[in-house]
Design a protein around this motif. Structure first.
Motif, PDB file in Angstrom:
ATOM      1  N   PRO A  21       1.487   4.246  -4.615  1.00  0.00           N
ATOM      2  CA  PRO A  21       0.979   2.913  -4.960  1.00  0.00           C
ATOM      3  C   PRO A  21       1.905   2.159  -5.923  1.00  0.00           C
ATOM      4  O   PRO A  21       2.064   0.949  -5.796  1.00  0.00           O
ATOM      5  CB  PRO A  21      -0.365   3.192  -5.626  1.00  0.00           C
ATOM      6  N   LYS A  22       2.540   2.875  -6.841  1.00  0.00           N
ATOM      7  CA  LYS A  22       3.465   2.227  -7.774  1.00  0.00           C
ATOM      8  C   LYS A  22       4.687   1.691  -7.037  1.00  0.00           C
ATOM      9  O   LYS A  22       5.204   0.618  -7.355  1.00  0.00           O
ATOM     10  CB  LYS A  22       3.899   3.203  -8.865  1.00  0.00           C
ATOM     11  N   GLU A  24       4.778   0.776  -3.831  1.00  0.00           N
ATOM     12  CA  GLU A  24       4.344  -0.397  -3.071  1.00  0.00           C
ATOM     13  C   GLU A  24       4.264  -1.622  -3.977  1.00  0.00           C
ATOM     14  O   GLU A  24       4.681  -2.714  -3.592  1.00  0.00           O
ATOM     15  CB  GLU A  24       2.996  -0.124  -2.413  1.00  0.00           C
ATOM     16  N   GLU A  25       3.758  -1.444  -5.178  1.00  0.00           N
ATOM     17  CA  GLU A  25       3.675  -2.541  -6.145  1.00  0.00           C
ATOM     18  C   GLU A  25       5.080  -3.025  -6.527  1.00  0.00           C
ATOM     19  O   GLU A  25       5.339  -4.222  -6.610  1.00  0.00           O
ATOM     20  CB  GLU A  25       2.915  -2.078  -7.391  1.00  0.00           C
ATOM     21  N   LEU A  26       5.990  -2.080  -6.740  1.00  0.00           N
ATOM     22  CA  LEU A  26       7.363  -2.419  -7.101  1.00  0.00           C
ATOM     23  C   LEU A  26       8.048  -3.199  -5.982  1.00  0.00           C
ATOM     24  O   LEU A  26       8.738  -4.189  -6.237  1.00  0.00           O
ATOM     25  CB  LEU A  26       8.159  -1.156  -7.437  1.00  0.00           C
ATOM     26  N   GLY A  28       6.628  -5.101  -3.829  1.00  0.00           N
ATOM     27  CA  GLY A  28       6.045  -6.443  -3.898  1.00  0.00           C
ATOM     28  C   GLY A  28       6.687  -7.282  -4.991  1.00  0.00           C
ATOM     29  O   GLY A  28       6.969  -8.476  -4.793  1.00  0.00           O
ATOM     30  N   LYS A  29       6.942  -6.655  -6.133  1.00  0.00           N
ATOM     31  CA  LYS A  29       7.597  -7.373  -7.232  1.00  0.00           C
ATOM     32  C   LYS A  29       9.019  -7.792  -6.852  1.00  0.00           C
ATOM     33  O   LYS A  29       9.473  -8.877  -7.222  1.00  0.00           O
ATOM     34  CB  LYS A  29       7.626  -6.508  -8.494  1.00  0.00           C
ATOM     35  N   GLN A  32       8.812 -10.835  -4.572  1.00  0.00           N
ATOM     36  CA  GLN A  32       8.545 -12.042  -5.357  1.00  0.00           C
ATOM     37  C   GLN A  32       9.783 -12.467  -6.139  1.00  0.00           C
ATOM     38  O   GLN A  32      10.108 -13.656  -6.214  1.00  0.00           O
ATOM     39  CB  GLN A  32       7.376 -11.799  -6.317  1.00  0.00           C
TER      40      GLN A  32
END
Length: 114
Positions: A21-22, A24-26, A28-29, A32
C-alpha cells in the motif's frame, strides 16, 4: 538548463512486508509530481530492481559482464527525472519535492552540453 534528478533509495524498503500500500501511494505521489512539473519534465522513469541489472565493466582494456549493479552502496538508483529549468536553484527546489518511500537521496546533475 537540463538536469538529471536521480533517486537513490534502499531497495529493501520496497520488499518489506506491508510495503504494497505504501508503494501504491508513492506511485500516486510521483504521478501527481510529474503532472505538477508540466513542461519542465522532459523525461524520466522508475527502474526495475538491481536483481535484474547487468553491468559491463572495463578494466585494463578488457570488458567483462556481471549480474547486478556492482555498487557498494546501501542506496540504489531507483528512478530519475529529466528536467529543463532556469538554473541549479530551481533544480534544487524541484528535487526537494520528489517523493521517496523512506530515507533516500536525490542527486542533481547537469546534462553534458548545458
Amino acid at each position: 538548463m537540463k538536469y538529471g534528478l536521480f533517486i537513490y533509495e534502499n531497495e529493501a524498503f520496497y520488499g518489506a512486508e506491508k510495503a504494497g500500500p505504501k508503494i501504491e501511494e508513492l506511485v500516486g505521489k510521483h504521478m501527481q509530481f510529474a503532472q505538477r512539473l508540466g513542461a519542465k519534465r522532459i523525461g524520466g522513469a522508475g527502474l526495475k530492481s538491481t536483481a535484474v541489472a547487468t553491468t559491463v565493466r572495463t578494466a585494463a582494456n578488457r570488458k567483462t559482464v556481471h549480474d547486478g549493479p556492482f555498487a557498494e552502496a546501501r542506496e540504489q538508483l531507483g528512478g530519475f527525472y529529466l528536467i529543463d529549468v532556469a538554473d541549479l536553484d530551481e533544480a534544487i527546489e524541484i528535487a526537494k519535492q520528489i517523493p521517496v518511500l523512506q530515507d533516500g537521496a536525490i542527486e542533481i546533475r547537469p546534462l553534458l552540453g548545458q
